[in-house]
Design an enzyme around this catalytic site. Sequence first.
Site, short mmCIF file in Angstrom:
data_model
loop_
_atom_site.label_atom_id
_atom_site.label_comp_id
_atom_site.label_asym_id
_atom_site.label_seq_id
_atom_site.Cartn_x
_atom_site.Cartn_y
_atom_site.Cartn_z
N ARG A 142 -13.74 1.12 -0.28
CA ARG A 142 -12.53 0.61 0.39
C ARG A 142 -12.61 0.98 1.86
O ARG A 142 -12.34 2.11 2.24
CB ARG A 142 -11.28 1.22 -0.25
CG ARG A 142 -9.96 0.80 0.36
CD ARG A 142 -8.81 1.45 -0.40
NE ARG A 142 -7.52 1.13 0.16
CZ ARG A 142 -6.90 1.84 1.10
NH1 ARG A 142 -7.49 2.93 1.58
NH2 ARG A 142 -5.72 1.48 1.54
N SER A 153 -4.30 -4.46 -8.94
CA SER A 153 -3.26 -3.49 -8.57
C SER A 153 -1.91 -3.97 -9.08
O SER A 153 -1.55 -5.14 -8.92
CB SER A 153 -3.19 -3.33 -7.05
OG SER A 153 -4.35 -2.73 -6.55
N LYS A 211 -2.35 5.12 2.14
CA LYS A 211 -2.21 3.67 2.25
C LYS A 211 -0.88 3.36 2.89
O LYS A 211 0.14 3.93 2.52
CB LYS A 211 -2.30 3.02 0.86
CG LYS A 211 -2.33 1.51 0.90
CD LYS A 211 -2.52 0.94 -0.50
CE LYS A 211 -2.56 -0.58 -0.46
NZ LYS A 211 -2.69 -1.17 -1.81
#
Length: 220
Positions: free
Chosen positions: A48, A117, A146
């Site tokens: 990521r 998700s 995040k």
Amino acid sequence: MMKHDDHVHQIRTEPIYAILGETFSRGRTNRQVAKALLGAGVRIIQYREKEKSWQEKYEEARDICQWCNEYGATFIMNDSIDLAIACEAPVIHVGQDDAPVAWVRRLAQRDIVVGVSTHTIAEMKKAVCDGADYVGLGPMYQTTSKMDVHDIVADVDRAYALTLPIPVVTIGGIDLIHIRQLYTEGFRSFAMISALVGATDIVEQIGAFRQVLQEKIDEC
């Protein structure tokens, strides 16, 4: 070489799901962190990375994917279908605003493992209906890894997740205390970013998490 079902099984049975991100890695590169994680026995690694060019991400992800293959680990590409295809990632993880599961597989032109998700019961139901291989559920706790995240997952949604027929990977603010709480609730998979890649000693930190998990297993 591991197949589709092998990766799904690994996601279901391996408790530590590591997510890379140089922003949280104390100056270490993703390659350095990936090598440390694999050497410490981690068998699920998600790539990521938001800040690099496509070419930089491709070259980095290609190397890490190859290392994962050599270790019998599952490599997961976050969001980017084109990168997943380019580096032959066996798994891709997509968000609610990304391409649907069926389109991901159509674009990949193979039976790629797809994770989605989720935050609510409705999103979990849709992921299962769409054919997702696993769901990520979060945030379970407050997180700084995040931006623009949802509120913490409600108790009713957490309880529903435990009834799903596919693996559920918890994420968001998981640390040595929270992992105990989640295990007690019934969860068995824990995705972590800063708690792992931001540790001063990654190998030592993974050992600490495994010790906590073993203590919980012994209690059951």
